[in-house]
Design a protein around this motif. Sequence first.
Motif, PDB file in Angstrom:
ATOM      1  N   GLN B 245      25.211 -38.515   5.264  1.00 21.18           N
ATOM      2  CA  GLN B 245      26.219 -39.562   4.683  1.00 21.18           C
ATOM      3  C   GLN B 245      25.610 -40.489   3.701  1.00 21.18           C
ATOM      4  OE1 GLN B 245      27.994 -41.376   8.061  1.00 21.18           O
ATOM      5  NE2 GLN B 245      29.477 -39.820   8.465  1.00 21.18           N
ATOM      6  N   GLN B 246      24.282 -40.964   4.172  1.00 24.59           N
ATOM      7  CA  GLN B 246      23.697 -42.093   3.254  1.00 24.59           C
ATOM      8  C   GLN B 246      22.114 -41.801   2.919  1.00 24.59           C
ATOM      9  OE1 GLN B 246      24.183 -45.190   6.445  1.00 24.59           O
ATOM     10  NE2 GLN B 246      25.797 -45.884   5.067  1.00 24.59           N
ATOM     11  N   GLN B 247      22.030 -41.765   1.627  1.00 22.56           N
ATOM     12  CA  GLN B 247      20.896 -41.638   1.011  1.00 22.56           C
ATOM     13  C   GLN B 247      19.738 -42.460   1.297  1.00 22.56           C
ATOM     14  OE1 GLN B 247      21.017 -41.653  -3.208  1.00 22.56           O
ATOM     15  NE2 GLN B 247      19.984 -39.562  -3.252  1.00 22.56           N
ATOM     16  N   ASP B 248      19.924 -43.826   1.746  1.00 25.68           N
ATOM     17  CA  ASP B 248      18.751 -44.734   2.282  1.00 25.68           C
ATOM     18  C   ASP B 248      18.911 -44.826   3.455  1.00 25.68           C
ATOM     19  OD1 ASP B 248      21.220 -45.934   1.637  1.00 25.68           O
ATOM     20  OD2 ASP B 248      20.691 -47.729   0.591  1.00 25.68           O
ATOM     21  N   PHE B 249      19.436 -43.972   4.489  1.00 25.49           N
ATOM     22  CA  PHE B 249      19.676 -44.329   5.628  1.00 25.49           C
ATOM     23  C   PHE B 249      18.073 -44.597   6.530  1.00 25.49           C
ATOM     24  CE2 PHE B 249      19.229 -42.132  10.286  1.00 25.49           C
ATOM     25  CZ  PHE B 249      20.002 -43.185  10.841  1.00 25.49           C
ATOM     26  N   TRP B 250      17.143 -43.674   6.082  1.00 20.45           N
ATOM     27  CA  TRP B 250      16.051 -43.958   6.732  1.00 20.45           C
ATOM     28  C   TRP B 250      15.318 -45.178   6.249  1.00 20.45           C
ATOM     29  CZ3 TRP B 250      15.506 -41.114  10.894  1.00 20.45           C
ATOM     30  CH2 TRP B 250      16.074 -40.088  11.108  1.00 20.45           C
ATOM     31  N   GLN B 251      15.365 -45.550   4.919  1.00 15.59           N
ATOM     32  CA  GLN B 251      14.475 -46.589   4.625  1.00 15.59           C
ATOM     33  C   GLN B 251      15.118 -47.948   5.045  1.00 15.59           C
ATOM     34  OE1 GLN B 251      12.116 -47.188   2.951  1.00 15.59           O
ATOM     35  NE2 GLN B 251      11.615 -45.039   2.287  1.00 15.59           N
ATOM     36  N   ASN B 252      16.767 -47.933   5.309  1.00 18.40           N
ATOM     37  CA  ASN B 252      17.239 -48.951   6.044  1.00 18.40           C
ATOM     38  C   ASN B 252      16.919 -49.156   7.505  1.00 18.40           C
ATOM     39  OD1 ASN B 252      18.836 -49.776   3.725  1.00 18.40           O
ATOM     40  ND2 ASN B 252      20.751 -48.602   4.213  1.00 18.40           N
ATOM     41  N   LEU B 253      16.699 -47.957   7.972  1.00 19.41           N
ATOM     42  CA  LEU B 253      16.251 -47.904   9.560  1.00 19.41           C
ATOM     43  C   LEU B 253      15.067 -48.497   9.533  1.00 19.41           C
ATOM     44  CD1 LEU B 253      17.043 -46.949  12.375  1.00 19.41           C
ATOM     45  CD2 LEU B 253      16.038 -44.753  11.789  1.00 19.41           C
ATOM     46  N   ARG B 283      11.249 -37.678   7.310  1.00 18.40           N
ATOM     47  CA  ARG B 283      10.048 -37.373   6.686  1.00 18.40           C
ATOM     48  C   ARG B 283       9.557 -38.459   5.724  1.00 18.40           C
ATOM     49  NH1 ARG B 283       8.041 -32.471   8.009  1.00 18.40           N
ATOM     50  NH2 ARG B 283       9.517 -30.965   8.493  1.00 18.40           N
ATOM     51  N   GLN B 284      10.338 -39.047   4.951  1.00 20.26           N
ATOM     52  CA  GLN B 284       9.953 -40.180   4.183  1.00 20.26           C
ATOM     53  C   GLN B 284       9.385 -41.403   4.368  1.00 20.26           C
ATOM     54  OE1 GLN B 284      13.099 -38.962   4.820  1.00 20.26           O
ATOM     55  NE2 GLN B 284      14.617 -39.662   3.624  1.00 20.26           N
ATOM     56  N   ILE B 285       9.870 -41.615   5.919  1.00 19.11           N
ATOM     57  CA  ILE B 285       9.167 -42.959   6.385  1.00 19.11           C
ATOM     58  C   ILE B 285       8.043 -42.603   7.303  1.00 19.11           C
ATOM     59  CG2 ILE B 285      11.140 -44.284   6.105  1.00 19.11           C
ATOM     60  CD1 ILE B 285      11.779 -43.690   9.144  1.00 19.11           C
ATOM     61  N   GLN B 286       7.944 -41.065   7.634  1.00 20.52           N
ATOM     62  CA  GLN B 286       6.736 -40.645   8.543  1.00 20.52           C
ATOM     63  C   GLN B 286       5.550 -41.272   8.163  1.00 20.52           C
ATOM     64  OE1 GLN B 286       7.865 -39.398  11.241  1.00 20.52           O
ATOM     65  NE2 GLN B 286       5.706 -38.991  12.148  1.00 20.52           N
ATOM     66  N   PRO B 287       4.955 -41.178   6.779  1.00 24.13           N
ATOM     67  CA  PRO B 287       3.576 -41.564   6.693  1.00 24.13           C
ATOM     68  C   PRO B 287       3.374 -42.977   7.039  1.00 24.13           C
ATOM     69  CG  PRO B 287       4.462 -40.138   4.889  1.00 24.13           C
ATOM     70  CD  PRO B 287       5.606 -40.717   6.014  1.00 24.13           C
ATOM     71  N   GLN B 288       4.153 -43.935   6.801  1.00 21.54           N
ATOM     72  CA  GLN B 288       4.261 -45.185   6.940  1.00 21.54           C
ATOM     73  C   GLN B 288       4.136 -45.608   8.513  1.00 21.54           C
ATOM     74  OE1 GLN B 288       7.425 -45.757   3.953  1.00 21.54           O
ATOM     75  NE2 GLN B 288       6.942 -48.086   4.249  1.00 21.54           N
ATOM     76  N   LEU B 289       4.869 -44.951   9.307  1.00 20.37           N
ATOM     77  CA  LEU B 289       4.915 -45.049  10.655  1.00 20.37           C
ATOM     78  C   LEU B 289       3.744 -44.452  11.365  1.00 20.37           C
ATOM     79  CD1 LEU B 289       8.695 -44.266  11.451  1.00 20.37           C
ATOM     80  CD2 LEU B 289       7.621 -46.226  11.830  1.00 20.37           C
ATOM     81  N   ALA B 290       3.291 -43.518  10.868  1.00 17.10           N
ATOM     82  CA  ALA B 290       1.915 -42.655  11.608  1.00 17.10           C
ATOM     83  C   ALA B 290       0.790 -43.364  11.304  1.00 17.10           C
ATOM     84  CB  ALA B 290       2.023 -41.146  10.980  1.00 17.10           C
ATOM     85  N   ASN B 291       0.871 -44.053   9.974  1.00 17.87           N
ATOM     86  CA  ASN B 291      -0.227 -44.834   9.613  1.00 17.87           C
ATOM     87  C   ASN B 291      -0.429 -45.940  10.662  1.00 17.87           C
ATOM     88  OD1 ASN B 291      -2.438 -45.465   8.023  1.00 17.87           O
ATOM     89  ND2 ASN B 291      -0.915 -46.439   6.627  1.00 17.87           N
ATOM     90  N   LYS B 292       0.463 -46.466  11.048  1.00 16.61           N
ATOM     91  CA  LYS B 292       0.313 -47.844  12.136  1.00 16.61           C
ATOM     92  C   LYS B 292       0.331 -47.192  13.503  1.00 16.61           C
ATOM     93  CE  LYS B 292       1.912 -52.343  12.048  1.00 16.61           C
ATOM     94  NZ  LYS B 292       3.209 -53.022  11.648  1.00 16.61           N
ATOM     95  N   PHE B 293       0.869 -46.277  13.656  1.00 22.30           N
ATOM     96  CA  PHE B 293       1.168 -45.991  15.433  1.00 22.30           C
ATOM     97  C   PHE B 293       0.859 -44.734  15.893  1.00 22.30           C
ATOM     98  CE2 PHE B 293       4.893 -48.827  13.854  1.00 22.30           C
ATOM     99  CZ  PHE B 293       4.336 -49.937  14.507  1.00 22.30           C
ATOM    100  N   ASP B 294       0.093 -44.051  15.043  1.00 21.65           N
ATOM    101  CA  ASP B 294      -0.320 -42.442  15.425  1.00 21.65           C
ATOM    102  C   ASP B 294      -1.771 -42.804  16.117  1.00 21.65           C
ATOM    103  OD1 ASP B 294      -0.725 -39.941  16.181  1.00 21.65           O
ATOM    104  OD2 ASP B 294      -1.463 -39.445  14.057  1.00 21.65           O
TER     105      ASP B 294
END
Lengths: 285, 373
Positions: B245-253, B283-294
């Motif tokens: 529904q929303q293109q920027d859903f993952w970024q907003n989240l 997938r688009q927010i995965q690198p940022q998250l993994a960087n900090k929390f993996d």
Amino acid sequence: MRYINTGEYQFKLTHAPAAVFTTLEKMYGTAQSADTEKPVDFEISLKFDSLIRRFIKPQVTFFSGDTSPFKPLPISQSYPVLEWGMNWCIAAYEFNKLIIHAAVAVKNQQAIIFPATPGSGKSTLSAYLALSGWHLYSDEMAIIDPISITVSPLLRPVCLKNQSINLIKAWFSNASFSKTTHDTQKGSVAHLKVHTPNSYQNLHQANIKAIVFPKYDANKNILEIAELSKLEGFRKLSANAFNYNILALKAFNTVKQIIETTSQFNIAYNNLKDVNDFLTEDIIV
Amino acid sequence: MNPSPLLLQLSTLLTEPQKIVLAQLDWQEIIHILRECGLLGCAFYVLNRNQLLEQVPTFAFKHLHSGKAYADRQKAQVHFESRIINDVLTQEGIQPIFLKGAGYALRGTLNSQGRVFSDIDALVSKEELKKAQQVLFNNGWCSKQLSEYDNKYYIQWAHELPPMHHSHRGTTIDLHHNIIPLVSGRAPNFSVLKNEIQIIDGYAVLSPHGMFLHSLVHLLINEDFKNGYRDMLDLYWMATEFEQQQQDFWQNLLQLATETSFAKELYLTLALLNMLFGKQFGRQIQPQLANKFDTKNNRFWIKKVYQYVLQPNHSKIGYSFKTYRHFAAYIKGHMAKMPIKILIPHLIHQSYVSLRDTLFGKHHFDKPENNMK
């Protein structure tokens, strides 16, 4: 482990005290190979409550899968608990059919439904009719299809309570009973076999002919019959439909159709033969 | 992990049913699990969305349809109750925000189709709380009597009031003043929540990313994983629906999660969705998250605890060390909610209750049923 094929619903009993299996053999017969191939609707068991309780005043708990709807009860009550548990499974999970708290007796493919509160003599009446040439589709719940408005047969024994156990034993000396269990929440209970797998084979969904609300009254000399208005018939029948609230509009329409196509009576009786005569002569065609 | 074949079948059926064909015996096991996990209705609608109902054997269809009938009725009830609650509160100038199941139903999300509800959750500000409670009391709701211990727990530490029951209809409402317990020190500022409100047909619900974040916070900052699998399915279907529904859903989240300090929980959730359902979301927010929390610590919790306790809570789904893994998750959930000096006395009380019930049978200590105020 054994299968309990009640026709409409297939149960698989995985654990229970040994005596329960003996009683099941008597009430339902030996499980046939055709039964074991039928998919299982409910997997049920009777298990001991806790480690200590296994040895001191042992209690059993009924399970449908992992769910235990009742409090644990003394091991002596195992068989009635199993039967009540099977009723619970149907009542808790069947929302395709309208279920009415009622006995159902069928003759010439015509069903009479007897909705009634406990103490009205419904199960004594059920047992009497079942042993007097009627097919008893259930002593406890009428399973009604909302589309065809027919009632389905269940292969189950009748649950008799207190004095009616001895009455039925006296009237029908060949009747096959389970052992009587005393001190249950319903008093003394015993189960009466009214079907064999073979006799059940010939039963089919039946159209509903009448709704009769029975009331046993020791002081009556004659059978009293009062025909109900459609409105009163609707009110009383829907009040006894225990999944009415879930089926909602579908339930309303089903009850409406039943009321429009049947007659409804209150009867007060003292003599079961009078009831049988009335049903056979005046209702069944 | 190597998920049991049964769990694999169940998860595929509930997410990508076009990928499997079940034999009669498989259906039997699956139906029994779905029924007790309250997922029959969900399975019905997932199959329906994929035009697969016609291929379901009669035996299974009968049970799926029964579950659907029950869930439909519950959904109608949720709409009915929400309308009354919304009306009586807005008349007094309070706009309740409907959370969790009621929120899904009012937004009409995919995961609300066939879902069963236990209660209605509504959020008001802390300042409005007393008044809102009074308005509900005046309109037929009442509170159940609690043990003194429970009462103290609700009032001093929690984020919600004790459940209120409607005296005629028997329905339950949980009135919240935050989304997680205040005592955790992690409860977000109410104004942040207020910014995430959308009005749909007169009802206030959270935005799609707000709804998703609340759902995962509620799941992970929690000690009770009884409905964990159902909650993971909610997240799976919300992610599927909202990202379309929303293109920027993952970024907003990601932005909201970072702002409210729940980014770690978001990372865990995406990892767990992948483990349970084999799908990598966001997938688009995965690198940022993994960087900090993996981290080693997070990997441990995902692999040794969460991926197990989030499986359906059913005896047919078994795995090794079930009790220990649940206990670990229970402690962690509590730790997240309470400081340690409050937590230890609380756990001692709860474990006493549990031991007592195991030994003597839990019904011996039940209070009589009629204890409504």
